[in-house]
Scaffold this motif. Structure first.
Motif, PDB file in Angstrom:
ATOM      1  N   PHE A 287       0.821  -1.197   0.000  1.00 39.32           N
ATOM      2  CA  PHE A 287       0.000   0.000   0.000  1.00 39.32           C
ATOM      3  C   PHE A 287       0.856   1.249   0.000  1.00 39.32           C
ATOM      4  CE2 PHE A 287      -2.277  -3.346   2.300  1.00 39.32           C
ATOM      5  CZ  PHE A 287      -3.381  -3.472   1.474  1.00 39.32           C
ATOM      6  N   ARG A 288       0.301   2.281  -0.539  1.00 38.11           N
ATOM      7  CA  ARG A 288       0.937   3.586  -0.582  1.00 38.11           C
ATOM      8  C   ARG A 288       0.085   4.580   0.186  1.00 38.11           C
ATOM      9  NH1 ARG A 288       4.658   6.375  -3.384  1.00 38.11           N
ATOM     10  NH2 ARG A 288       4.272   8.607  -3.755  1.00 38.11           N
ATOM     11  N   LEU A 289       0.736   5.408   0.971  1.00 39.17           N
ATOM     12  CA  LEU A 289       0.053   6.413   1.768  1.00 39.17           C
ATOM     13  C   LEU A 289       0.336   7.782   1.167  1.00 39.17           C
ATOM     14  CD1 LEU A 289      -1.596   6.583   4.453  1.00 39.17           C
ATOM     15  CD2 LEU A 289       0.577   7.083   5.594  1.00 39.17           C
ATOM     16  N   GLU A 290      -0.731   8.528   0.847  1.00 37.66           N
ATOM     17  CA  GLU A 290      -0.561   9.847   0.263  1.00 37.66           C
ATOM     18  C   GLU A 290      -1.382  10.875   1.023  1.00 37.66           C
ATOM     19  OE1 GLU A 290      -1.292  10.118  -3.873  1.00 37.66           O
ATOM     20  OE2 GLU A 290       0.483   8.973  -4.426  1.00 37.66           O
ATOM     21  N   ARG A 291      -0.923  12.108   0.971  1.00 37.33           N
ATOM     22  CA  ARG A 291      -1.666  13.210   1.560  1.00 37.33           C
ATOM     23  C   ARG A 291      -1.816  14.292   0.502  1.00 37.33           C
ATOM     24  NH1 ARG A 291       1.392  14.273   5.705  1.00 37.33           N
ATOM     25  NH2 ARG A 291       2.449  16.104   4.888  1.00 37.33           N
ATOM     26  N   SER A 292      -3.043  14.747   0.286  1.00 39.62           N
ATOM     27  CA  SER A 292      -3.298  15.706  -0.777  1.00 39.62           C
ATOM     28  C   SER A 292      -4.514  16.556  -0.460  1.00 39.62           C
ATOM     29  CB  SER A 292      -3.528  14.959  -2.102  1.00 39.62           C
ATOM     30  OG  SER A 292      -4.003  15.844  -3.103  1.00 39.62           O
ATOM     31  N   TYR A 293      -4.492  17.786  -0.923  1.00 44.16           N
ATOM     32  CA  TYR A 293      -5.665  18.643  -0.838  1.00 44.16           C
ATOM     33  C   TYR A 293      -6.623  18.386  -1.992  1.00 44.16           C
ATOM     34  CZ  TYR A 293      -3.762  21.480   2.950  1.00 44.16           C
ATOM     35  OH  TYR A 293      -3.288  21.907   4.172  1.00 44.16           O
ATOM     36  N   GLY A 294      -6.271  17.493  -2.896  1.00 41.17           N
ATOM     37  CA  GLY A 294      -7.161  17.158  -3.996  1.00 41.17           C
ATOM     38  C   GLY A 294      -7.211  18.251  -5.039  1.00 41.17           C
ATOM     39  N   VAL A 295      -8.246  18.230  -5.860  1.00 35.61           N
ATOM     40  CA  VAL A 295      -8.415  19.208  -6.937  1.00 35.61           C
ATOM     41  C   VAL A 295      -9.676  20.024  -6.656  1.00 35.61           C
ATOM     42  CG1 VAL A 295      -7.206  17.787  -8.617  1.00 35.61           C
ATOM     43  CG2 VAL A 295      -9.682  17.539  -8.370  1.00 35.61           C
ATOM     44  N   PRO A 296      -9.782  21.230  -7.221  1.00 34.47           N
ATOM     45  CA  PRO A 296     -10.953  22.078  -6.942  1.00 34.47           C
ATOM     46  C   PRO A 296     -12.287  21.407  -7.244  1.00 34.47           C
ATOM     47  CG  PRO A 296      -9.226  23.377  -8.000  1.00 34.47           C
ATOM     48  CD  PRO A 296      -8.765  21.944  -8.037  1.00 34.47           C
ATOM     49  N   LEU A 297     -12.331  20.539  -8.257  1.00 37.24           N
ATOM     50  CA  LEU A 297     -13.584  19.895  -8.632  1.00 37.24           C
ATOM     51  C   LEU A 297     -14.184  19.104  -7.469  1.00 37.24           C
ATOM     52  CD1 LEU A 297     -15.718  19.134 -10.720  1.00 37.24           C
ATOM     53  CD2 LEU A 297     -14.182  17.314 -11.520  1.00 37.24           C
ATOM     54  N   GLU A 298     -13.362  18.582  -6.594  1.00 33.38           N
ATOM     55  CA  GLU A 298     -13.889  17.820  -5.461  1.00 33.38           C
ATOM     56  C   GLU A 298     -14.749  18.711  -4.562  1.00 33.38           C
ATOM     57  OE1 GLU A 298     -11.205  14.934  -3.608  1.00 33.38           O
ATOM     58  OE2 GLU A 298      -9.728  15.442  -5.147  1.00 33.38           O
ATOM     59  N   ASP A 299     -14.320  19.949  -4.345  1.00 35.11           N
ATOM     60  CA  ASP A 299     -15.116  20.873  -3.546  1.00 35.11           C
ATOM     61  C   ASP A 299     -16.370  21.302  -4.308  1.00 35.11           C
ATOM     62  OD1 ASP A 299     -13.351  20.847  -1.394  1.00 35.11           O
ATOM     63  OD2 ASP A 299     -12.128  22.447  -2.244  1.00 35.11           O
ATOM     64  N   TRP A 300     -16.247  21.575  -5.599  1.00 33.56           N
ATOM     65  CA  TRP A 300     -17.414  21.982  -6.390  1.00 33.56           C
ATOM     66  C   TRP A 300     -18.467  20.874  -6.387  1.00 33.56           C
ATOM     67  CZ3 TRP A 300     -13.812  23.241 -11.115  1.00 33.56           C
ATOM     68  CH2 TRP A 300     -12.972  24.310 -10.774  1.00 33.56           C
ATOM     69  N   ASN A 301     -18.014  19.651  -6.563  1.00 33.82           N
ATOM     70  CA  ASN A 301     -18.938  18.519  -6.592  1.00 33.82           C
ATOM     71  C   ASN A 301     -19.577  18.294  -5.217  1.00 33.82           C
ATOM     72  OD1 ASN A 301     -20.155  16.393  -8.105  1.00 33.82           O
ATOM     73  ND2 ASN A 301     -18.791  14.920  -7.118  1.00 33.82           N
ATOM     74  N   ALA A 302     -18.804  18.535  -4.158  1.00 30.99           N
ATOM     75  CA  ALA A 302     -19.357  18.402  -2.809  1.00 30.99           C
ATOM     76  C   ALA A 302     -20.506  19.380  -2.598  1.00 30.99           C
ATOM     77  CB  ALA A 302     -18.263  18.633  -1.773  1.00 30.99           C
ATOM     78  N   HIS A 303     -20.433  20.539  -3.230  1.00 30.50           N
ATOM     79  CA  HIS A 303     -21.508  21.516  -3.084  1.00 30.50           C
ATOM     80  C   HIS A 303     -22.804  21.035  -3.744  1.00 30.50           C
ATOM     81  CE1 HIS A 303     -19.858  24.863  -0.899  1.00 30.50           C
ATOM     82  NE2 HIS A 303     -18.765  24.851  -1.618  1.00 30.50           N
ATOM     83  N   VAL A 304     -22.709  20.186  -4.774  1.00 33.32           N
ATOM     84  CA  VAL A 304     -23.914  19.601  -5.358  1.00 33.32           C
ATOM     85  C   VAL A 304     -24.608  18.721  -4.318  1.00 33.32           C
ATOM     86  CG1 VAL A 304     -24.870  18.192  -7.225  1.00 33.32           C
ATOM     87  CG2 VAL A 304     -22.877  19.642  -7.667  1.00 33.32           C
TER      88      VAL A 304
END
Length: 533
Positions: A287-304
């Protein structure tokens, strides 16, 4: 680990492109690389157990085997379900075969002409949502119509049947590095009920007419047949949006996301925007462990999803029957303490600035990371509240700043099935089905129980992967950031690998960069012993 978002990514996985990514791997390939070289974040290689002295425990095969055994033991300790009983599988297979997706036969609206798309993490197959967003006009004259299709799980789960009983026992899909524990059999969750592209699927379809500020002017909800055109992963969809090559629905998402973020600000809501920790297969059995703030689309989609959840709560509260997700406001003393912490960290939250605006203005510095850690502790006590006839006294979800309900993930979360059925009946002037109404009081306890187990699984799994990542590095020194300090114990997040652990006796303020030594790591119970270097 209170402020971390966690995602388990199924194989095959694709690298994410978040702006603040940090990663490390463990397993057949990852552990071998780790055993041969110090982490990129290591400041020194002091005296300590060598790879030879540690023997098989630090070898790739030994670490992988120990981690596999530890994850299996974790599942058993939580008494998590394994395979579905035969009668449940049979009922699911029968529903997959027999539940009609012909709109004329099933008496459903035919919305297959809409170009729905899905947006999910790469590799996802249990697709709960599909959207279609059409925008017309510009500026103050802009209007939009948002269709949001949610998998029609109630169509394939008969009330009172074996499948219904099993889903109530499970409560939600649970995710672990070594595989998920699904709420529904895969014949439904990954196929017949999933909104996969190119096939007809039953769905609850929300329709929002939006004004120039993405405020809903009218809202309707119908059961329909839809056909998704394409399945997008967040990263590839973001690249297509940035390049201007995405379909119209995706190209409209930046406007929608910005407008809904402004609506969030107006109602006093706040998004914590903490980096997400993901556990991904490394392609070699580990397994690989990563930490990321993701991309803006993730926040836009969360608003839907947020818009839909707020609409669902409004419908149920107006109809005086349903179940909402509540959270009390932050305690006044906690707010005072939080303000003091922001001053100490050099990022004071001034009285004239709203809480959400303050969080949105934070950067990604170590001090800001520590502020977000403290902010995560302000809002506690989230709960499901069912009602029938008398509306609860407290209905708001304080972090969202409005009443809210879970309505968009019925393949993965039990309560959403009830919310969709109740909302669809109320929205169309019909009586709520008796099975749903009668069992509403059972849901808070069912969801609380499964939520507790899911949290324990999340925490236990990531602890074990972190221990496996550090096992080859016992005795080495790493750089990290203090994210909180309480009662003589500091919580430190290492730069690379992105491990998060408590360090007793470390005298350093939150937000500061420190050096810590790996004194011990136990894969069996997921403990890591870090000491000040």
């Amino acid at each position: 680990m209170s402020s971390r978002r966690l995602r388990f990514v199924p194989a095959p996985s694709r690298a994410r492109t978040g702006a603040a990514r940090s990663g490390a791997a463990v397993g057949a390939a990852g552990a071998a690389a780790a055993a041969g070289a110090a982490s990129a974040g290591a400041a020194a290689r002091p005296e300590g157990p060598s790879a030879e002295a540690s023997g098989a425990r630090t070898g790739a095969a030994g670490i992988t085997a120990e981690l596999t055994a530890s994850l299996t033991a974790l599942r058993r300790s939580l008494d998590l379900p394994e395979a579905f009983p035969p009668d449940v599988e049979q009922e699911a297979e029968r529903a997959a075969r027999e539940v009609s997706t012909d709109p004329a036969t099933a008496g459903l609206a035919d919305l297959r002409d809409l170009d729905f798309v899905t947006i999910d993490p790469a590799g996802a197959t249990d697709l709960d949502q599909a959207l279609h967003l059409e925008v017309t006009g510009e500026g103050a004259g802009r209007t939009a119509v948002l269709h949001y299709a949610i998998a029609d799980v109630p169509a394939v789960v008969a009330p009172g049947g074996a499948l219904d009983a099993e889903t109530r026992r499970r409560g939600q899909t649970m995710y672990a590095p070594d595989g998920r524990i699904p709420l529904h059999p895969s014949v439904l969750s990954d196929d017949a009920a999933s909104l996969l592209p190119g096939v007809d699927r039953r769905a609850f379809v929300w329709r929002f007419e939006l004004d120039a500020g993405a405020r809903p002017v009218t809202t309707t909800l119908v059961r329909a047949v839809v056909r998704s055109r394409e399945q997008w992963a967040y990263d590839e969809a973001q690249r297509a949006i940035d390049a201007g090559t995405a379909p119209a629905t995706l190209l409209a998402m930046p406007w929608f996301g910005a407008a809904r973020a402004e609506r969030e600000r107006e109602r006093g809501g706040a998004s914590l925007n903490v980096p997400e920790t993901s556990i991904e297969p490394d392609g070699s059995g580990g397994f690989r462990l990563e930490r990321s703030y993701g991309v803006p689309l993730e926040d836009w989609n969360a608003h839907v999803s947020l818009l839909t959840g707020m609409a669902a709560a409004e419908i149920m509260l107006r109809g005086r029957v349903g179940i909402v997700r509540t959270m009390p406001p932050a305690d006044a003393d906690d707010i005072v303490d939080f303000r003091a912490q922001t001053v100490a960290l050099g990022l004071p939250w001034r009285e004239a600035v709203a809480y959400g605006d303050y969080l949105r203005g934070l950067d990604r510095s170590p001090a800001a990371r520590a502020v977000r850690e403290y902010a995560a502790g302000l809002f506690r006590g989230a709960a499901y509240v069912a009602f029938d006839g008398e509306v609860p006294e407290h209905t708001d979800q304080a972090a969202i700043g409005a009443p809210y309900a879970h309505a968009t993930a019925p393949l993965r979360r039990l309560v959403d099935r009830w919310v969709l059925v109740v909302c669809e009946a109320l929205a169309n002037g019909r009586e709520v089905p008796e099975w749903a109404r009668a069992s509403l009081p059972d849901l808070p306890a069912l969801m609380a129980r499964s939520g507790q187990k899911a949290s324990q699984l999340d925490a236990g799994a990531i602890d074990r992967v972190e221990a496996a990542l550090l096992t080859p590095h016992v005795g080495e020194v790493f750089s990290g950031v203090v994210v909180s300090a309480r009662s003589g114990v500091a919580r430190v997040q290492l730069d690379d690998p992105p491990v998060d652990a408590k360090v007793p006796g470390l005298d350093a303020p939150p937000g500061s960069t420190v050096q810590v030594r790996v004194a011990a790591a136990s894969i069996a119970d997921g403990t890591v012993d870090l000491r000040p270097a």
